[in-house]
Design an enzyme around this catalytic site. Structure first.
Site, mmCIF file in Angstrom:
data_model
loop_
_atom_site.group_PDB
_atom_site.id
_atom_site.type_symbol
_atom_site.label_atom_id
_atom_site.label_comp_id
_atom_site.label_asym_id
_atom_site.label_seq_id
_atom_site.Cartn_x
_atom_site.Cartn_y
_atom_site.Cartn_z
ATOM 1 N N GLU A 116 0.840 -1.198 0.000
ATOM 2 C CA GLU A 116 0.000 0.000 0.000
ATOM 3 C C GLU A 116 0.874 1.247 0.000
ATOM 4 O OE1 GLU A 116 -2.841 -0.090 3.167
ATOM 5 O OE2 GLU A 116 -3.738 -1.973 2.528
ATOM 6 N N HIS A 150 -8.225 1.112 1.640
ATOM 7 C CA HIS A 150 -8.011 1.054 3.101
ATOM 8 C C HIS A 150 -8.912 2.071 3.819
ATOM 9 C CE1 HIS A 150 -4.832 -0.421 6.157
ATOM 10 N NE2 HIS A 150 -5.968 -0.183 6.769
#
Length: 530
Positions: free
Chosen positions: A264, A282
């Protein structure tokens, strides 16, 4: 005493900043530092506390520069961006906020289940593109399906509660879930293989550890029901993304909804582009309420620790509530000093530390007291150790730490703490208590009763109970100009083994110690300091 100073290196709400200042702490709000490692390294040594979210990475290198740092507060559940082992080794408390975003994350998981079951994102994109493909998006009902929850902690329990309200059958895999708690939640506890075989939908709610990494691998995915749907709003790395893509392509897995990814920010991923995959960036904790809650919670926790010594939601130190901290403080001092006394008498390697809590102290926070005692025992050879690092260092060295509680079994005192240090040469033991004045006292050494306060500089002498010792001992100290502050004696029997604990105003020179050791009745002498 200087005012504790906290650095906030990620974006936290203004309410959290204000909360810290209202509690008397100095605060530097510099959210840009979370992405500027060099600047953070340059200034971290000026702070007692560091408040972060996910952008700041607390590495061993950063911790090595943080000489003043006492606490790290992570506004959120995961501490993946903190080297907890390195922080523990340096005695830095690491806190998170496990409850502040539980509802928000659980709601996102439920929303992802609906999106997956009814293909809502795909249908939205199609409709807004001008295509009316009503027959293309044939979904499935959630009612009556079996939801398998992997990890039934704070968030998993909320997901279970919401799912039961939606008339799903819920089964759970969690090694720490007791049968009583499973019954309370209304879920059926299963082992992992049984859950994989029965679940129509699987939702993950465990932290990422070496044990949980790729808990859904190619092998475990093969054990799932054909047509299963998988939701991951917990941590990237729990699912082998390449293996899942293959299972999606084959049709064995009907769909997947992911909020978290191995890498990420995720700009490219094996799951991207599959028609039966729903992805979000997220967003599990991304609601106004959750952001405010975790920011305020971490601010309160850090302030309580730095000001009162209270410990909440620490991942590497036993909890100490603000209410119990004042009552616990003198017993922490007792545990540390008693452990230090035995540690200073021990030259051989330590194999074990046994603590026995008797009376009222047995009802207190014995985990915190145990950490303090271990710190005391090890500090003579490891000066930088503290309550945070002590238990971990003991484990690393193979030292067995054992704690026993015996409530109501201290007839002579309200509370008694006994410590035995098992060293390779011999065991050593002592006991202490806290009087009503709040001061810790030694009440027993080598099973010999004594009553002595702890002082900065002391002499501990083992001798035979024979006439002449006290006079010769006093003469040696007097001739050397050593002033005696207090003098305490104990013996096991007339003419038997005796001990002397003497407080002096300054350290005793080595040549004077040699003279004391030469007194005929003396078996052993050792200076100790507190």
């Amino acid at each position: 005493m200087p005012v504790p100073k906290i650095l906030i290196s990620d974006a936290l709400s203004e309410a959290a900043v204000q909360s810290l200042r209202e509690r008397g702490l100095a605060v530097d709000f510099r959210p840009e530092l979370g992405r500027d490692r060099d600047a953070l390294l340059a200034c971290i040594d000026a702070y007692d506390g560091l408040a972060i979210r996910s952008a700041t990475r607390v590495t061993e290198k950063l911790l090595s520069r943080a000489g003043r740092l006492r606490v790290i507060g992570r506004a959120g559940i995961g501490v993946d961006n903190v080297d907890v082992a390195a922080a523990t080794a340096r005695g830095v408390v690491v806190m998170n906020t496990p409850f502040g975003n539980s509802i928000t994350t659980a709601e996102h998981a439920i929303a992802m289940m609906f999106a997956l079951a009814r293909q809502i994102p795909q249908a939205d994109a199609s409709t807004q593109a001008g295509r009316w493909e009503k027959t293309r998006f044939l979904g499935v009902e959630l009612t009556g399906k079996t939801l398998g929850i992997i990890g039934c902690g704070n968030i998993g329990a909320v997901v279970a509660d919401r799912a039961i309200g939606l008339r799903l059958r819920v089964v759970a895999y969690d090694p720490y879930l007791t049968p009583e708690r499973a019954t309370e939640l209304g879920v059926e506890k299963l082992d992992l293989e049984a859950l994989l075989a029965r679940a129509d939908i699987i939702s993950l709610h465990v932290p990422l550890t070496e044990r949980t990494r790729d808990i859904l691998s190619a092998e475990t995915l093969a054990l799932t029901k054909s047509g299963v749907r998988i939701v991951n709003c917990a941590r990237g790395g729990l699912v082998d993304e390449v293996a899942l893509r293959a299972a999606l392509d084959s049709g064995h897995v009907a769909g997947a909804a992911f909020d978290v990814f191995v890498t990420e920010p995720a700009h490219d991923n094996p799951l991207f582009g599959h028609p039966n995959v729903v992805c979000t960036p997220h967003l599990g904790a991304a609601t106004r309420e959750a952001q405010e809650n975790v920011a305020l919670q971490v601010a309160e926790q850090m302030a309580d620790y730095l000001v009162q010594g209270a410990v909440r939601n620490a991942v590497n130190l036993p909890a100490i509530s603000a209410e119990e901290a004042p009552r616990l403080r003198p017993f922490v001092a007792l545990a540390e000093k008693l452990g230090s006394f035995l540690g200073q008498l021990t030259d051989a390697p330590v194999r074990g530390i046994r603590l026995t809590f008797e009376g009222a102290v047995a009802e207190m926070n014995t985990r915190a007291l145990t950490a303090a005692a271990v710190m005391g025992v090890l500090r003579p050879v490891l000066p930088g150790i503290n309550m945070v690092s002590a238990p971990a260092i003991a484990r690393e060295r193979g030292i067995v730490v054992e704690a026993v509680t015996r409530a109501g079994s201290a007839p002579d005192y309200e509370s008694v703490l006994r410590i035995t240090v098992d060293a390779e040469d011999m065991p050593r033991d002592a006991a202490g208590t806290v009087f009503h004045d709040g001061k810790p006292r030694l009440i027993e050494i080598r099973s010999i009763p004594i009553d002595a306060a702890f002082s900065a500089h002391m002499l501990y002498v083992r001798n035979r109970d024979e006439p002449g010792f006290i006079g010769r001992f006093g003469s040696v100290l007097g001739e050397a100009g050593v002033n005696v502050a207090t003098f305490n004696l104990g013996r096991d029997a007339r003419g038997g083994n005796a001990i002397c604990l003497c407080a002096v105003d300054a350290p005793v020179p080595d040549d004077v110690l040699e003279q004391i050791a030469a007194i005929p009745q003396v078996k052993w002498v050792r200076p100790v300091c507190f």
